[in-house]
Design a protein around this motif. Structure first.
Motif, mmCIF file in Angstrom:
data_model
loop_
_atom_site.group_PDB
_atom_site.id
_atom_site.type_symbol
_atom_site.label_atom_id
_atom_site.label_comp_id
_atom_site.label_asym_id
_atom_site.label_seq_id
_atom_site.Cartn_x
_atom_site.Cartn_y
_atom_site.Cartn_z
ATOM 1 N N PHE A 378 0.841 -1.207 0.000
ATOM 2 C CA PHE A 378 0.000 0.000 0.000
ATOM 3 C C PHE A 378 0.875 1.255 0.000
ATOM 4 O O PHE A 378 0.623 2.204 -0.745
ATOM 5 N N ALA A 379 1.923 1.237 0.833
ATOM 6 C CA ALA A 379 2.811 2.405 0.918
ATOM 7 C C ALA A 379 3.411 2.716 -0.444
ATOM 8 O O ALA A 379 3.516 3.877 -0.848
ATOM 9 N N ARG A 380 3.797 1.676 -1.161
ATOM 10 C CA ARG A 380 4.474 1.869 -2.450
ATOM 11 C C ARG A 380 3.608 2.663 -3.428
ATOM 12 O O ARG A 380 4.087 3.588 -4.084
ATOM 13 N N ILE A 381 2.327 2.303 -3.509
ATOM 14 C CA ILE A 381 1.484 2.987 -4.494
ATOM 15 C C ILE A 381 0.862 4.260 -3.904
ATOM 16 O O ILE A 381 0.741 5.276 -4.585
ATOM 17 N N ALA A 382 0.518 4.212 -2.623
ATOM 18 C CA ALA A 382 -0.196 5.358 -2.037
ATOM 19 C C ALA A 382 0.710 6.580 -1.905
ATOM 20 O O ALA A 382 0.244 7.718 -2.002
ATOM 21 N N VAL A 383 2.014 6.365 -1.707
ATOM 22 C CA VAL A 383 2.889 7.532 -1.554
ATOM 23 C C VAL A 383 2.957 8.318 -2.877
ATOM 24 O O VAL A 383 3.019 9.555 -2.881
ATOM 25 N N ALA A 384 2.923 7.583 -3.986
ATOM 26 C CA ALA A 384 2.960 8.270 -5.283
ATOM 27 C C ALA A 384 1.650 9.021 -5.527
ATOM 28 O O ALA A 384 1.644 10.175 -5.982
ATOM 29 N N ILE A 385 0.540 8.383 -5.198
ATOM 30 C CA ILE A 385 -0.767 9.026 -5.384
ATOM 31 C C ILE A 385 -0.838 10.294 -4.531
ATOM 32 O O ILE A 385 -1.268 11.356 -4.989
ATOM 33 N N ALA A 386 -0.397 10.169 -3.284
ATOM 34 C CA ALA A 386 -0.444 11.324 -2.371
ATOM 35 C C ALA A 386 0.473 12.434 -2.869
ATOM 36 O O ALA A 386 0.104 13.616 -2.851
#
Ligand code: FAD
Length: 543
Positions: A378-386
């Protein structure tokens, strides 16, 4: 005791000008931050309150302002023409570096106690509100640690261990003779920054080490004690783009030939010296496998992205805090600005961006602290989205906050001008907007576990609100067949859904207007366009 300035002047009386703020209450006045910390890093609440009080003090605000106004100077040569390759900073810069480092900005996440990344993110958010320039070297130091630990146990034990020390030593001397170091990053070259495979810097083996030759077009914090960098190895040494650690001093205690060409004349981020550098046979050590440089440095980029997502939320918060202070202290047409319905609508609408963005980045920070495979995915994709979305919102929020202050918002004494110059930066580095969106698509395609973790997160709130469900269904359709041309649309929807899901999960009263505007589309193109019946005053009061 300071003597109040004179208000009875020869030609007029000074009134209706809110006093400049001598001290900022960055902790006590920020209920959403305190709530997020109480959940994600409860052990750190007292330390963060103390850090907030320290950097909101008159002394720190003065140091920060001087560090921003007196720009760093390049000292290429000494008086006799011998090479120094150094940068001289205003003492305010070093004072702010010390405050950040001693609070554990770069170190806290690595000390083994729970909530480290969340506490770190809270520090990024706080320090960005006062002096964003020093955040750059501190962030890179924080982010270099996992890259060294994954890529070289030996360098992790020497450089990594010193990067994890909560102290700052700005002296120009060999890093391994210091107790605490800072570590920068030099990837970008003239011919391609996003596409690092276009790098032309070369590495030549020399015994166990290497010599680097080449040019780096952007290198912020050139006074860091060492840099992680990329260079091509010759074929007979393994070949391919490879990651290296380049110290500013050789093991023999000489200045490593890293020549500073010039400092960038930048729009903002003035306290931080961003430079162009050249390696003239600079001594370096390998990090990770030959030819696997992108894999090695991506670990650093992953962590700098958390900060690049969080800093703009700090800018939004400070800008709104200043605008609200002004609106509460100034009258126009015989009425306090803060009580005028249209000003309430503007500030209330902007507050939604800040509250939603803070909820999002603290959620991502919690995932960085998580230990499960799902957290990591989750961190991997969510950090980019954020990172994409908080930066996109930031510029507009800061501009509207500036306008809310009228003319004084546009002059340098208000921090709005500084914040306005900072606002676009975090969107450009560590993956510019398009590159971040393409990265999200790549992760969706190549890492099914990340897509699953994202879907699981968003699905947890399904069935609670029809508007949320409709937006989720639309995004799910986009997720099925993601296309490059639609990547910005998709990432924007995912960011808004993640923000909404966090506000719904915590029962935040901002969830209702957020759903109505950001997800159901009852939202104008400028701030202050909340749907009729929204309690804008209550939202504005949260600032
Ligand atoms: C103040 C400042 C400090 C910096 N400090 C550092 C530092 O310390 N170390 C370091 O290594 N770098 C640093 N950088 C550089 C920064 O990381 C790069 O500028 C950034 O990665 C973009 O690279 P570029 O400038 O070469 O732009 P390009 O890569 O040429 O990109 C230009 C535009 O094209 C878009 N784009 C790229 N590929 C595609 C595609 N496939 N499809 C659609 N659009 C695309 C990008 O999103 C961007 O908008 C700094 C930059 C700034 C402004």
């Amino acid at each position: 005791m300071s003597i109040a300035p004179r208000t009875h002047l020869a030609t007029h009386e000074v009134f209706n000008q809110p006093l400049p703020r001598e001290r900022l209450d960055l902790w006590g006045a920020d209920a959403p931050l305190r709530a997020a910390v109480a959940e994600a890093a409860p052990e750190d609440a007292a330390a963060l309150a103390a850090f907030a009080a320290e950097i909101g003090s008159p002394e720190a605000l003065d140091d920060a302002e001087r560090a921003q106004r007196v720009k760093p100077e390049l000292a290429i040569f000494d008086r006799g023409g011998r090479r120094l390759d150094e940068v001289r900073f205003h003492p305010g810069y070093h004072a702010m570096m010390t405050r950040g480092a001693e609070a554990g900005y770069a170190a806290r996440a690595w000390d083994g106690r729970p909530g480290g990344h969340a506490a770190h993110a809270a520090m990024v958010y706080l320090l960005s509100q006062v002096e964003p320039g020093v955040c750059c070297p501190l962030t890179m130091t924080y982010a270099a640690v996992p890259a060294l630990e994954a890529g070289s146990p030996a360098l992790a034990a020497t450089w990594g261990a010193r990067a994890k020390v909560a102290a700052y030593d700005g002296r120009s001397m060999p890093g391994l003779d210091k107790a605490a170091v800072t570590i920068g990053m030099a990837m970008t070259e003239k011919q391609g920054g996003s596409d690092v495979r276009a790098n032309t810097t070369r590495a030549v083996p020399e015994g166990e080490a290497f010599r680097l030759w080449g040019h780096k077009w952007f290198c912020s914090a050139p006074m860091s004690d060492a840099f992680l960098t990329l260079a091509y190895l010759p074929e007979d040494a393994g070949g391919g783009l490879t990651c290296f650690l380049v110290p500013r001093w050789t093991p023999e205690g000489e200045r490593n030939p890293i020549q500073l060409q010039r400092l960038k004349d930048k729009l903002g981020n003035h306290a931080n010296a961003s430079s162009e550098i050249e390696y003239h046979g600079a001594w370096a050590q390998i990090v990770g496998e030959p030819g696997r440089g992108v894999n090695a440095i991506i670990e650093m980029v992953h962590h700098t992205r958390l900060d690049a997502a969080t800093a703009p939320v700090g800018f939004m918060r400070r800008a709104l805090d200043e605008a609200a202070w002004w609106a509460r202290g100034r009258t126009a047409f015989q009425r306090r600005l803060a009580d005028q319905p249209l000003m309430e609508a503007v500030l209330g609408d902007l507050a939604l961006d800040w509250i939603g963005s803070l909820a999002l980045v603290m959620r991502v920070a919690r995932a960085f602290d998580g230990t499960s495979a799902q957290d990591r995915a989750f961190a991997r994709i969510a950090v980019a989205i954020a990172k994409y979305w908080t930066n996109k919102r930031c510029v507009g929020v800061v501009y509207e906050a500036m306008e809310a202050m009228g003319g004084v918002g546009y002059v340098e004494e208000a921090p709005l001008a500084m914040l306005y110059r900072e606002a676009p930066l975090n969107s450009i580095w560590e993956g510019s907007g398009n590159v971040i969106c393409l990265d999200v698509l790549r992760t969706l395609g190549r890492a099914p576990e990340a897509a699953q973790a994202l879907t699981a997160e968003l699905s947890a709130r399904r069935g609670e609100d029809a508007r949320y469900d409709a937006a989720l269904a639309a995004a799910a359709a986009g997720l099925e067949k993601p296309s490059e041309g639609q990547a910005r649309w998709l990432v924007e929807r995912l960011a808004l859904l993640l923000q909404a899901s966090e506000l719904m999960r915590t029962g935040d009263p901002a969830a209702e207007p957020f759903l109505a505007t950001r997800l159901a589309g009852d939202w104008g193109r400028t701030a202050g366009t909340l749907p009729e019946g929204t309690d804008a005053g209550a939202l504005a009061a949260r600032i």
